[in-house]
Motif scaffolding. Structure first.
Motif, PDB file in Angstrom:
ATOM      1  N   VAL A 341       0.757  -1.147  -0.079  1.00 39.24           N
ATOM      2  CA  VAL A 341       0.082   0.001  -0.167  1.00 39.24           C
ATOM      3  C   VAL A 341       0.926   1.368   0.091  1.00 39.24           C
ATOM      4  O   VAL A 341       1.896   1.491   0.867  1.00 39.24           O
ATOM      5  N   GLU A 342       0.555   2.232  -0.775  1.00 37.05           N
ATOM      6  CA  GLU A 342       1.131   3.610  -0.973  1.00 37.05           C
ATOM      7  C   GLU A 342       1.342   4.272   0.392  1.00 37.05           C
ATOM      8  O   GLU A 342       0.329   4.287   1.170  1.00 37.05           O
ATOM      9  N   ALA A 343       2.335   4.699   0.986  1.00 31.95           N
ATOM     10  CA  ALA A 343       2.431   5.559   1.951  1.00 31.95           C
ATOM     11  C   ALA A 343       1.356   6.754   2.416  1.00 31.95           C
ATOM     12  O   ALA A 343       0.840   6.931   3.247  1.00 31.95           O
ATOM     13  N   ARG A 344       0.860   7.277   1.001  1.00 30.64           N
ATOM     14  CA  ARG A 344      -0.065   8.550   1.196  1.00 30.64           C
ATOM     15  C   ARG A 344      -1.244   8.156   1.624  1.00 30.64           C
ATOM     16  O   ARG A 344      -2.329   8.759   2.179  1.00 30.64           O
ATOM     17  N   VAL A 345      -1.721   6.799   1.489  1.00 32.93           N
ATOM     18  CA  VAL A 345      -3.135   6.216   1.966  1.00 32.93           C
ATOM     19  C   VAL A 345      -3.242   5.150   2.946  1.00 32.93           C
ATOM     20  O   VAL A 345      -4.083   4.689   3.162  1.00 32.93           O
ATOM     21  N   ARG A 346      -1.905   5.047   3.518  1.00 32.28           N
ATOM     22  CA  ARG A 346      -1.750   3.835   4.355  1.00 32.28           C
ATOM     23  C   ARG A 346      -2.504   3.927   5.588  1.00 32.28           C
ATOM     24  O   ARG A 346      -3.190   2.798   5.953  1.00 32.28           O
ATOM     25  N   GLY A 347      -2.667   5.213   6.076  1.00 38.43           N
ATOM     26  CA  GLY A 347      -3.327   5.018   7.219  1.00 38.43           C
ATOM     27  C   GLY A 347      -4.876   4.914   7.373  1.00 38.43           C
ATOM     28  O   GLY A 347      -5.529   4.276   8.239  1.00 38.43           O
ATOM     29  N   ARG A 348      -5.257   5.340   5.981  1.00 41.42           N
ATOM     30  CA  ARG A 348      -6.857   4.955   5.716  1.00 41.42           C
ATOM     31  C   ARG A 348      -7.295   3.607   5.757  1.00 41.42           C
ATOM     32  O   ARG A 348      -8.007   3.011   6.161  1.00 41.42           O
ATOM     33  N   ILE A 349      -6.217   2.863   5.003  1.00 41.60           N
ATOM     34  CA  ILE A 349      -6.230   1.399   4.745  1.00 41.60           C
ATOM     35  C   ILE A 349      -6.038   0.446   6.220  1.00 41.60           C
ATOM     36  O   ILE A 349      -6.975  -0.268   6.483  1.00 41.60           O
TER      37      ILE A 349
END
Length: 411
Positions: A341-349
């Motif tokens: 998962v890309e770092a920019r969206v990892r929190g939401r995932i």
């Protein structure tokens, strides 16, 4: 790399790990003391059950929005803020002194759990910025082992502290644990890669996260790993029933002993699973994915063995077996998501993953309780059904080779 080497060689990860240790130790202190508070002031088992729901439901409801914040802010700063909030909230339980103040306990615990909904996705999402990719398996395995040890030690020590010096001391210890966690994180120096990637405000919203999942269906499959395993939440309720009814030869003492042995077996299995996870480090994403069906299938056999175990100790060995592979499954899920998962969206995932796991676990507990009390299904029968259930995801993952081809490492 061994656990010890990782802690000695990576001082930044060591700080994150210390924060996990002290905060989770405080969590178990708090759990024992809160349940004792409710029973002492009201004598109501229903209120205890309601508190258990309160400790789960806010995570599921808040996590998706918390993930948006995790991807917009400094994750380190967010974790420190969550720790400071939890320190105040959980220490505030000392002000609950009578039955008519129980509402305050529910408010404080709810707000504390909401803070946790921000802390946990931030911690998991930040880990690839703290640990090299080749050491992610070791780091996640150590995290799982730490949770298991804190479960085993924290609950027993929390109970002893509550008995010896009172609930208030346990609440204060819990508050201090979060201050210690914040202090450890304050010295953390890390380049958070989600800040270095170009984005606008819209790209960190919920809809952008959903769009990311639509473009990466393999990520949806990875999100399902822990969500499906959360059905084992029903088995956690069954462990208490097995200890009380199935393996009890005399009332009272044996029931308590059986429950303690089975929950201790759960912790031992989790530690074993963490050690097994470290043994498979260094594999690429596709090879790690190939272990998923085996974990589901072997864990299922452990639960099926428990359903037919003739004695408490045979049942305990079955629980250890099931949770070795259940914990390995948990670690695999975290590592695979961190890798792809890309770092920019990892929190939401990771926030979505936490929400899914919490919802399914709560539903499994409630349905299992309903089956026991209202439908009068025998505990061994329910255990057999739950064990057999995990054969389905084992077969699904074994027959889905294209999922593995959809996994690509992210820079």
């Amino acid at each position: 790399m061994t656990f010890t080497a990782l802690l000695l060689d990576n001082p930044q990860f060591r700080r994150v790990w210390i924060a996990q240790v002290v905060s989770q130790l405080g969590d178990w202190f708090n759990a024992v003391a809160v349940y004792a508070l409710l029973l002492d002031l009201t004598g109501s088992a229903t209120l205890v059950a309601a508190m258990m729901v309160v400790q789960l439901l806010p995570l599921a409801l808040v996590s998706p929005m918390a993930g948006v914040v995790v991807d917009r802010m400094s994750r380190r700063t967010l974790m420190i803020g969550a720790d400071l909030a939890r320190a105040v909230l959980f220490a505030g339980l000392v002000f609950v002194r009578s039955a008519d103040q129980i509402w305050l306990a529910f408010v404080l615990v709810t707000l504390g759990v909401i803070a946790t909904a921000f802390f946990e996705p931030a911690r998991t999402a930040m880990l690839p910025d703290v640990v090299p990719r080749e050491h992610l398996m070791t780091a996640n395995a150590l995290s799982a082992a730490t949770w298991a040890v804190m479960l085993t030690i924290g609950a027993s020590v929390g109970g002893a502290v509550t008995v010896l010096v009172g609930r208030d001391a346990a609440f204060v210890c819990n508050g201090l644990s979060f201050l210690a966690s914040a202090a450890a994180l304050r010295g953390l120096h890390v380049v958070e890669t989600h800040h270095t990637q170009p984005r606008d405000a819209a790209s960190t919203g919920v809809r952008d996260g959903l769009a990311y999942l639509r473009r990466h269906p393999a990520t949806i499959a990875l999100l399902s790993i822990k969500a499906v395993w959360a059905v084992a939440g029903g088995m956690m309720l069954l462990l208490t029933v097995f200890g009380q009814r199935v393996f009890a030869t005399t009332p009272g003492e044996t029931a308590a002993r059986g429950i303690g042995v089975l929950f201790a077996a759960r912790g031992v299995g989790a530690i074993g699973g963490a050690l097994l996870a470290r043994a498979v480090q260094g594999r690429d994403a596709a090879r790690l994915k190939a272990l998923v069906p085996w974990c589901y299938g072997i864990a299922a056999l452990g639960y099926l063995t428990l359903a037919n175990a003739p004695t408490l100790w045979a049942g305990a060995l079955a629980v250890v077996w099931a949770h070795v592979f259940g914990t390995l499954l948990w670690v695999l899920s975290s590592v695979l998501l961190q890798l792809v998962v890309e770092a920019r969206v990892r929190g939401r995932i990771f926030a979505v993953e936490l929400a899914l796991h919490t919802f399914v676990s709560a539903a499994a507990i409630l349905l299992t309780g309903y089956g026991l009390d209202n439908l009068h299904i025998a505990p061994r029968t329910l255990a057999t059904w739950l064990g057999a259930f995990f054969l389905a995801p084992a077969a699904a993952w074994a027959m889905a080779p294209r999922v593995g081809r959809g996994l690509r490492l992210r820079r």
